[in-house]
Write an enzyme that holds these catalytic residues in place. Structure first.
Site, PDB file in Angstrom:
ATOM      1  N   CYS A 414     -19.374 -59.745 -70.090  1.00 56.12           N
ATOM      2  CA  CYS A 414     -19.805 -59.883 -71.476  1.00 56.12           C
ATOM      3  C   CYS A 414     -20.869 -58.832 -71.804  1.00 56.12           C
ATOM      4  O   CYS A 414     -20.535 -57.664 -71.953  1.00 56.12           O
ATOM      5  CB  CYS A 414     -20.262 -61.319 -71.731  1.00 56.12           C
ATOM      6  SG  CYS A 414     -20.103 -61.763 -73.456  1.00 56.12           S
ATOM      7  N   HIS A 541     -15.844 -64.499 -69.969  1.00 56.26           N
ATOM      8  CA  HIS A 541     -16.590 -65.014 -68.807  1.00 56.26           C
ATOM      9  C   HIS A 541     -15.617 -65.627 -67.796  1.00 56.26           C
ATOM     10  O   HIS A 541     -15.338 -66.823 -67.859  1.00 56.26           O
ATOM     11  CB  HIS A 541     -17.578 -66.093 -69.262  1.00 56.26           C
ATOM     12  CG  HIS A 541     -18.716 -65.577 -70.066  1.00 56.26           C
ATOM     13  ND1 HIS A 541     -19.928 -65.214 -69.515  1.00 56.26           N
ATOM     14  CD2 HIS A 541     -18.825 -65.336 -71.391  1.00 56.26           C
ATOM     15  CE1 HIS A 541     -20.735 -64.792 -70.462  1.00 56.26           C
ATOM     16  NE2 HIS A 541     -20.096 -64.855 -71.619  1.00 56.26           N
ATOM     17  N   GLU A 543     -16.047 -66.473 -64.910  1.00 50.90           N
ATOM     18  CA  GLU A 543     -16.690 -67.430 -63.982  1.00 50.90           C
ATOM     19  C   GLU A 543     -16.399 -68.885 -64.341  1.00 50.90           C
ATOM     20  O   GLU A 543     -16.403 -69.749 -63.468  1.00 50.90           O
ATOM     21  CB  GLU A 543     -18.207 -67.184 -63.912  1.00 50.90           C
ATOM     22  CG  GLU A 543     -19.012 -67.484 -65.177  1.00 50.90           C
ATOM     23  CD  GLU A 543     -19.143 -66.294 -66.118  1.00 50.90           C
ATOM     24  OE1 GLU A 543     -18.267 -65.409 -66.078  1.00 50.90           O
ATOM     25  OE2 GLU A 543     -20.106 -66.253 -66.905  1.00 50.90           O
TER      26      GLU A 543
HETATM   27  N1  GLN Z   1     -25.372 -60.650 -76.515  1.00 55.22           N
HETATM   28  C1  GLN Z   1     -24.022 -60.235 -76.410  1.00 55.22           C
HETATM   29  C2  GLN Z   1     -23.164 -60.711 -77.571  1.00 55.22           C
HETATM   30  O1  GLN Z   1     -23.553 -61.589 -78.297  1.00 55.22           O
HETATM   31  C3  GLN Z   1     -23.419 -60.717 -75.096  1.00 55.22           C
HETATM   32  C4  GLN Z   1     -23.293 -62.193 -75.006  1.00 55.22           C
HETATM   33  C5  GLN Z   1     -22.993 -62.659 -73.602  1.00 55.22           C
HETATM   34  O2  GLN Z   1     -23.193 -61.932 -72.646  1.00 55.22           O
HETATM   35  N2  GLN Z   1     -22.543 -63.893 -73.465  1.00 55.22           N
HETATM   36  O3  GLN Z   1     -22.076 -60.206 -77.753  1.00 55.22           O
END
Ligand code: GLN
Length: 615
Positions: A414, A541, A543
């Site tokens: 992300c 994600h 995970e």
């Molecule tokens: N801050 C970034 C976004 O809002 C990444 C978010 C995250 O890593 N979950 O896109």
């Protein structure tokens, strides 16, 4: 529907969630279908707005629910997919009742905590318990309900006569009342209460102390809940006479007192329950003895033992912001562990506070700077997890650059993927001011931009949340191979920003490859750097969907690459495995080098300590 309620007494952090999940595991292993509900008595509607530093990570479900990390434990242990409604909070209950009141559903009545809130809690539990979560049809056989917080301590505090009520006790009250009524209405034979308590040892005399448990059970009874089973956490197994004493003073039969002592890894907990026939006690209370089949925990036993015998380390540098509390990245740690065990490696995680890698730290605190860089340089693989806000961003960029230039396997999740893109644009495209508009709203070269799915004006509803589809664009890229040659994958998201579609072709011309995109082709989901041993960034994600014995393919690839084995492994496996995921689904232990095959129980901190790497 049968219900197992798990409560906690004496202190928090006893591993109640792990105990409740393990109860689910043993019941499932008896052939029953199990679902679960976690009750969090705080007022927040969900965990989405809560700080990971205080509460640990926000776990994300397929339906986009942002929930307590304990739901992650349930999903991993029971291999199920929960819904947002499986996490009940005071906020959600009050909101339902207030909405009903506004609609006029209470027909002029005075709306009160009892009976309206308590009824709403019971209705919620009954409704959600029926929702299938294991892919099967119709409701599960058993619903395990975990009540967050501790109960019974109110009584303890009152005895102390200092008149202070713990905030948690006040919040829990409506739930305790509702659950008391609920146990009565579903009736005996359908409700089993397992109370998890602590039996401390006083160092001076080395004696196991039962008083705190006695007090907490008395408190529980005073609140209308009668425990059927006591699960006692302690550093070593409870002495026989301590069990007898607890049985006598807590009015729980000795067979129903379970000793949950510290173990080397939490995969042992279901085994502990089995050894002490906890499943039989629960089945007896629930009148399910005739339905259940012989309990089989072979997979768990193999994994728990394997985990204890691994010696050969794989060192992963976690370059993050919230490195003070490892629960902030709990699912990432679990996914790393699942993958390492599948590769027969002992996981060593080196935490690197991202800002320590920055030049400013060199001046302010040279020791921290040196320490951070020496950990990074000693790592077999570098992981930059998700995150929000600009603290440590420069440090993460430096870590991604280091991994890219030195051919060190890299996984960016992300924010970690966004970092990789910014770093690439700055270093390889001469765009020194390339940035995300999250950190610099006026960036001249915005390679990561705000790309909400919902409203562009209301921050509360702009997050792209939950399962979304990624279509592979390149058939023979590493990630497609790791996922088993499938055309698309569904993974969970939680972000607002994404790679700027207007810059994609420039980035690709400069060498980055976006190998996975959403169905519109506008949202970049997976990036790879061709020619690098493993340089993978994902907007989602992975995970959250990793399971013990079924590691997430991208984590598996990352660990394999960190051990220098990925290319050989891909070649071997792709010639033998036609399609479907080639990642091992059922890991068998290798022969033990030292014949150390028995479950070794030693005083470890794995079970209760949130700061340790547990399964
Ligand atoms: N801050 C970034 C976004 O809002 C990444 C978010 C995250 O890593 N979950 O896109």
């Amino acid at each position: 529907m049968k219900y197992v309620l798990v409560t906690g007494g004496v202190v928090s952090g006893l591993g109640k969630g792990v105990t409740a999940s393990s109860i689910g595991v043993v019941l499932k292993a008896c052939g029953l279908r199990v679902t679960s509900i976690k009750i969090d008595p705080y007022l927040n509607t969900d965990a989405g707005t809560m700080s990971p530093c205080e509460h640990g990570e926000v776990f994300v479900l397929d339906d986009g629910g942002e929930v307590d990390l304990d739901l992650g434990n349930y999903e991993r242990f029971l291999d199920i997919k929960l819904t947002r409604d499986n996490n009940i909070t005071t906020g959600k209950i009050y909101q339902t009742v207030i909405d009903k009141e506004r609609k006029g559903d209470y027909l002029g009545k005075t709306v009160q905590v009892v009976p309206h809130i308590t009824d709403a809690i019971q209705e919620w539990i009954e409704r959600v318990a029926k929702v299938p979560v294991d892919g099967g049809e119709g409701p599960a056989d058993v619903c395990v309900i975990e009540l967050g917080g501790t109960i019974g301590s109110t009584i303890l505090v009152r005895h102390n006569n200092n008149g202070i009520l713990d905030a948690g006790d006040i919040e829990s009250m409506p739930f305790i009342e509702a659950l008391g009524q609920f146990s009565y209405s579903v009736g005996p034979g359908n409700f089993c209460l397992v109370h998890v308590s602590l039996v401390p040892v006083l160092n001076v005399v080395g004696e196991q102390k039962t008083k705190p448990t006695q007090h907490s059970v008395r408190g529980l009874r005073g609140l209308g809940l009668t425990p059927n089973i006591l699960a006692c956490r302690s550093s070593s197994a409870l002495d026989e006479n301590v069990m007898e004493k607890l049985s006598r003073f807590c009015h729980v039969s000795a067979d129903n007192i379970i000793t949950l002592y510290d173990v080397t890894n939490i995969w042992h907990i279901p085994l502990l329950l089995k050894e002490q026939k906890a499943h039989e006690s629960i089945l007896k209370v629930l009148n399910l003895q005739s339905t259940a089949r012989y309990l089989n925990l072979d997979g768990w036993t193999a994994r728990a033992k394997l985990c204890d015998t691994l010696r050969d380390p794989v060192r992963i540098a976690m370059v993050g912001k919230y490195t003070g509390l490892s629960d902030s990245y709990l699912s990432v740690l679990k996914a790393l562990l699942h993958a390492s065990v599948a590769c027969y490696k002992k996981l060593v995680v080196d935490w690197i506070p991202a800002s320590d890698l920055e030049d400013s730290t060199k001046e302010e605190s040279p020791d921290s700077y040196e320490a951070a860089w020496s950990l990074l340089k000693g790592a077999d693989g570098v992981l930059v997890p998700g995150g929000f806000g600009d603290r440590g961003v420069q440090g993460k960029i430096l870590a991604a650059k280091y991994a890219r230039e030195n051919n060190i396997p890299f996984l960016g999740i992300c924010l970690g993927m966004q970092i990789a893109v910014i770093e690439y644009a700055r270093s390889m495209m001469n765009l020194e001011d390339a940035n995300s508009t999250e950190f610099d709203p006026d960036a001249k070269n915005p390679c990561v931009i705000f790309m909400p799915e919902g409203s562009k004006t209301h921050m509360g509803a702009t997050m792209r949340l939950g399962a979304r589809r990624t279509h592979f664009q390149v058939k023979d890229c590493k990630s497609a191979k790791l996922y088993g040659g499938v055309k698309y994958v569904d993974e969970r998201h939680r972000h607002r920003y994404e790679v700027n579609p207007d810059m994609v072709s420039k980035l690709e011309n400069a060498g980055l490859s976006f190998v996975g995109k959403d169905e519109s082709g506008n949202r970049m989901e997976i990036l790879e750097l061709p020619g690098h041993p493993y340089y993978v960034g994902v907007q989602f994600h992975p995970e959250f969907k990793s399971r013990p014995g079924k590691p997430s393919p991208l984590f598996f690839g990352f660990i394999k690459a960190s051990c220098g084995q990925l290319d050989a492994w891909l070649q071997n496996n792709l010639t033998t495995v036609a399609s479907k995921s080639p990642v091992p689904r059922n890991i068998k232990p290798k022969p033990y080098e030292n014949g150390n095959a028995k479950i070794r129980i030693k005083n470890g901190s794995y079970y209760a300590n949130g700061n340790s790497v547990h399964a």
